[in-house]
Enzyme design. Sequence first.
Site, mmCIF file in Angstrom:
data_model
loop_
_atom_site.group_PDB
_atom_site.id
_atom_site.type_symbol
_atom_site.label_atom_id
_atom_site.label_comp_id
_atom_site.label_asym_id
_atom_site.label_seq_id
_atom_site.Cartn_x
_atom_site.Cartn_y
_atom_site.Cartn_z
ATOM 1 C CG HIS A 67 -1.304 2.288 -11.000
ATOM 2 N ND1 HIS A 67 -1.319 2.898 -9.783
ATOM 3 C CD2 HIS A 67 -0.707 3.156 -11.850
ATOM 4 C CE1 HIS A 67 -0.772 4.085 -9.880
ATOM 5 N NE2 HIS A 67 -0.391 4.269 -11.136
ATOM 6 C CD GLN A 85 0.481 -4.281 1.994
ATOM 7 O OE1 GLN A 85 0.734 -4.981 1.036
ATOM 8 N NE2 GLN A 85 -0.505 -4.555 2.825
ATOM 9 C CD GLU A 87 -0.692 5.147 -2.161
ATOM 10 O OE1 GLU A 87 0.109 6.085 -2.248
ATOM 11 O OE2 GLU A 87 -0.964 4.397 -3.132
ATOM 12 C CD GLN A 88 -4.522 -1.925 -3.162
ATOM 13 O OE1 GLN A 88 -5.187 -2.910 -2.842
ATOM 14 N NE2 GLN A 88 -3.881 -1.845 -4.317
ATOM 15 C CG PHE A 119 -10.921 0.692 -10.750
ATOM 16 C CD1 PHE A 119 -11.592 1.708 -11.401
ATOM 17 C CD2 PHE A 119 -10.986 0.618 -9.368
ATOM 18 C CE1 PHE A 119 -12.330 2.643 -10.679
ATOM 19 C CE2 PHE A 119 -11.718 1.539 -8.639
ATOM 20 C CZ PHE A 119 -12.385 2.555 -9.291
ATOM 21 C CG LEU A 121 -10.449 5.270 -6.365
ATOM 22 C CD1 LEU A 121 -11.153 6.362 -7.178
ATOM 23 C CD2 LEU A 121 -11.479 4.392 -5.668
ATOM 24 C CB ALA A 122 -6.376 8.911 -5.563
#
Length: 170
Positions: A67, A85, A87-88, A119, A121-122
Amino acid sequence: MDIEKVNSMDFGEFVDVFGNVIERCPLIAAAVWSKRPFSGLGDLEKHFFAFIDGLPLSGQEGVLRCHPELAGRQLPWGWLTAESQREQSAAGLQNLGAAERLRFTELTAQYRTRFGFPFVLAVRLSDPAAAPRELARRLRCPPAQELRTALGEVKKICHLRLADLLGEQP
């Protein structure tokens, strides 16, 4: 696409389509292909999750290391997978101010040093302000607990990506 289409895919097509539901881990999709036929989204994701759960500790940590850093240097340079890309960007992580980005970068470096993986995270399931708070909170967790939490986040991301591919509501 419907589950009949998924079940009719040959090996190469399946890996091409599902090879990134677990970030940069097409080998998992390759293994899951052999579990066909699937009865639906829940059955398909069950096989992805079982593969992760069946890995030794080093393999689970390897999945996490695939990730990207959240809001890391990959984001502005376009080095993320298309899924990461989207999602962020949707989570607003590219819009962090300079001070927020610096603090987040410092925390992610501390996290990677402490746990040995980035780290995870969804971010689709949280707001941008929650990510730094969650990172700070999880930095205080014991390593075994954090491994379980991070793998849980990988599974949430997998669920969302599978739902997107199958055109279902997550």
